[in-house]
Design a protein around this motif. Structure first.
Motif, PDB file in Angstrom:
ATOM      1  N   ALA A   5       0.725  -1.232  -0.185  1.00  0.00           N
ATOM      2  CA  ALA A   5       0.104  -0.140   0.129  1.00  0.00           C
ATOM      3  C   ALA A   5       0.729   1.144  -0.063  1.00  0.00           C
ATOM      4  O   ALA A   5       0.662   2.416  -0.640  1.00  0.00           O
ATOM      5  CB  ALA A   5      -0.937  -0.236   1.265  1.00  0.00           C
ATOM      6  N   LYS A   6       2.041   1.135   0.642  1.00  0.00           N
ATOM      7  CA  LYS A   6       2.842   2.351   0.865  1.00  0.00           C
ATOM      8  C   LYS A   6       3.422   2.707  -0.533  1.00  0.00           C
ATOM      9  O   LYS A   6       3.684   3.691  -1.191  1.00  0.00           O
ATOM     10  CB  LYS A   6       3.931   1.832   1.780  1.00  0.00           C
ATOM     11  CG  LYS A   6       5.129   3.003   2.163  1.00  0.00           C
ATOM     12  CD  LYS A   6       5.978   2.660   3.203  1.00  0.00           C
ATOM     13  CE  LYS A   6       7.104   3.787   3.297  1.00  0.00           C
ATOM     14  NZ  LYS A   6       8.006   3.433   4.170  1.00  0.00           N
ATOM     15  N   ASN A   7       3.840   1.607  -1.323  1.00  0.00           N
ATOM     16  CA  ASN A   7       4.529   1.795  -2.819  1.00  0.00           C
ATOM     17  C   ASN A   7       3.395   2.255  -3.634  1.00  0.00           C
ATOM     18  O   ASN A   7       3.769   3.191  -4.677  1.00  0.00           O
ATOM     19  CB  ASN A   7       5.210   0.466  -2.959  1.00  0.00           C
ATOM     20  CG  ASN A   7       6.570   0.268  -2.507  1.00  0.00           C
ATOM     21  OD1 ASN A   7       7.270   1.371  -1.961  1.00  0.00           O
ATOM     22  ND2 ASN A   7       6.848  -1.016  -2.355  1.00  0.00           N
ATOM     23  N   ILE A   8       2.366   1.838  -3.639  1.00  0.00           N
ATOM     24  CA  ILE A   8       1.057   2.301  -4.585  1.00  0.00           C
ATOM     25  C   ILE A   8       0.749   3.530  -4.310  1.00  0.00           C
ATOM     26  O   ILE A   8       0.599   4.443  -5.225  1.00  0.00           O
ATOM     27  CB  ILE A   8       0.038   1.125  -4.336  1.00  0.00           C
ATOM     28  CG1 ILE A   8       0.362  -0.217  -4.950  1.00  0.00           C
ATOM     29  CG2 ILE A   8      -1.073   1.880  -5.016  1.00  0.00           C
ATOM     30  CD1 ILE A   8      -0.551  -1.166  -4.693  1.00  0.00           C
ATOM     31  N   ALA A   9       0.829   4.101  -3.025  1.00  0.00           N
ATOM     32  CA  ALA A   9       0.398   5.418  -2.860  1.00  0.00           C
ATOM     33  C   ALA A   9       1.347   6.433  -3.233  1.00  0.00           C
ATOM     34  O   ALA A   9       1.211   7.236  -3.782  1.00  0.00           O
ATOM     35  CB  ALA A   9       0.221   5.555  -1.321  1.00  0.00           C
ATOM     36  N   LYS A  10       2.617   5.782  -3.155  1.00  0.00           N
ATOM     37  CA  LYS A  10       3.807   6.741  -3.479  1.00  0.00           C
ATOM     38  C   LYS A  10       3.845   6.746  -5.153  1.00  0.00           C
ATOM     39  O   LYS A  10       3.994   7.781  -5.762  1.00  0.00           O
ATOM     40  CB  LYS A  10       5.391   6.272  -3.222  1.00  0.00           C
ATOM     41  CG  LYS A  10       6.462   7.060  -3.306  1.00  0.00           C
ATOM     42  CD  LYS A  10       7.661   6.564  -2.449  1.00  0.00           C
ATOM     43  CE  LYS A  10       8.700   7.495  -2.805  1.00  0.00           C
ATOM     44  NZ  LYS A  10      10.092   7.075  -2.254  1.00  0.00           N
ATOM     45  N   ALA A  27      12.731   6.652  -8.437  1.00  0.00           N
ATOM     46  CA  ALA A  27      12.321   7.063  -7.290  1.00  0.00           C
ATOM     47  C   ALA A  27      11.958   5.797  -6.262  1.00  0.00           C
ATOM     48  O   ALA A  27      11.897   5.627  -4.896  1.00  0.00           O
ATOM     49  CB  ALA A  27      11.429   8.061  -7.019  1.00  0.00           C
ATOM     50  N   LEU A  28      10.992   4.982  -7.044  1.00  0.00           N
ATOM     51  CA  LEU A  28      10.815   3.610  -6.367  1.00  0.00           C
ATOM     52  C   LEU A  28      11.708   2.519  -6.260  1.00  0.00           C
ATOM     53  O   LEU A  28      11.689   1.282  -5.675  1.00  0.00           O
ATOM     54  CB  LEU A  28       9.448   3.121  -6.961  1.00  0.00           C
ATOM     55  CG  LEU A  28       8.247   4.140  -6.617  1.00  0.00           C
ATOM     56  CD1 LEU A  28       7.176   3.377  -7.476  1.00  0.00           C
ATOM     57  CD2 LEU A  28       7.873   4.066  -5.080  1.00  0.00           C
ATOM     58  N   GLY A  29      12.908   2.482  -7.099  1.00  0.00           N
ATOM     59  CA  GLY A  29      13.939   1.572  -7.203  1.00  0.00           C
ATOM     60  C   GLY A  29      13.539   0.317  -8.049  1.00  0.00           C
ATOM     61  O   GLY A  29      13.879  -0.487  -8.027  1.00  0.00           O
ATOM     62  N   ILE A  30      12.634   0.855  -9.237  1.00  0.00           N
ATOM     63  CA  ILE A  30      12.216  -0.189 -10.091  1.00  0.00           C
ATOM     64  C   ILE A  30      12.368   0.308 -11.564  1.00  0.00           C
ATOM     65  O   ILE A  30      12.842   1.416 -11.652  1.00  0.00           O
ATOM     66  CB  ILE A  30      10.628  -0.402  -9.822  1.00  0.00           C
ATOM     67  CG1 ILE A  30       9.761   0.644  -9.982  1.00  0.00           C
ATOM     68  CG2 ILE A  30      10.401  -1.065  -8.457  1.00  0.00           C
ATOM     69  CD1 ILE A  30       8.301   0.546  -9.908  1.00  0.00           C
ATOM     70  N   THR A  31      12.250  -0.587 -12.458  1.00  0.00           N
ATOM     71  CA  THR A  31      12.308   0.147 -13.885  1.00  0.00           C
ATOM     72  C   THR A  31      11.079   0.736 -14.022  1.00  0.00           C
ATOM     73  O   THR A  31      10.215   0.779 -13.698  1.00  0.00           O
ATOM     74  CB  THR A  31      12.415  -1.262 -14.743  1.00  0.00           C
ATOM     75  OG1 THR A  31      11.120  -1.993 -14.694  1.00  0.00           O
ATOM     76  CG2 THR A  31      13.588  -2.142 -14.354  1.00  0.00           C
ATOM     77  N   LYS A  32      11.224   1.322 -15.323  1.00  0.00           N
ATOM     78  CA  LYS A  32      10.386   2.281 -15.926  1.00  0.00           C
ATOM     79  C   LYS A  32       9.234   1.588 -16.331  1.00  0.00           C
ATOM     80  O   LYS A  32       7.861   1.680 -16.028  1.00  0.00           O
ATOM     81  CB  LYS A  32      10.765   2.926 -17.044  1.00  0.00           C
ATOM     82  CG  LYS A  32       9.821   3.859 -17.915  1.00  0.00           C
ATOM     83  CD  LYS A  32      10.356   4.218 -19.272  1.00  0.00           C
ATOM     84  CE  LYS A  32      10.612   3.378 -20.384  1.00  0.00           C
ATOM     85  NZ  LYS A  32      11.083   3.699 -21.662  1.00  0.00           N
TER      86      LYS A  32
END
Length: 137
Positions: A5-10, A27-32
């Motif tokens: 939920a935290k990452n989805i909100a971000k 910003a999230l540490g993932i790929t585009k």
């Protein structure tokens, strides 16, 4: 990455700020692509290519149509053609088509060996391939 939920909100907050998916991914540490995929599954209406407050502009110029090439000129008639109809052709006659006024006619001269055309029409129909050094592929 597990989408909590935290990452989805971000993700939603960063998309609302107008950041590109590349920036959101960093910003999230993932790929585009991971950010784009999750945004699509959540139906977040954001496209980095087209901001939501502007409309797509038409292309600056219209592509020009390719010029139409005229058909090649019909070859000069071969002297001593017999101009035979389909029913008059025999095994050894040239089968090069000639447009007649009422029906299709054929040259009718004797064939050049195993080819279905006489020597003059075989030169038109069979072209020698260029050597590999001269080909442009």
């Amino acid at each position: 990455m597990i989408w909590g939920a935290k990452n989805i909100a971000k993700l939603i907050a960063l998309a609302a700020e107008g950041l590109s998916y590349t920036q959101i991914g960093k910003a999230l540490g993932i790929t585009k692509n991971a950010a784009i995929g999750k945004a699509r599954r959540l139906k977040i209406d954001k496209s980095p290519a087209l901001p939501t407050n502007t409309k797509a502009k038409p292309p600056a110029h219209k592509p020009q149509p390719k010029p139409i090439k005229p058909p090649p000129p019909s070859p000069a008639p071969v002297p001593d053609m017999k101009l035979l109809t389909m029913m008059e052709l025999r095994d050894n006659h040239c089968r090069y088509p000639i447009n007649g006024r009422d029906e299709m006619l054929f040259c009718g001269r004797y064939q050049d060996g195993k080819k279905p055309y006489c020597k003059q029409h075989a030169k038109i129909c069979y072209v020698e391939p260029k050597p590999r050094s001269e080909r442009r592929f």
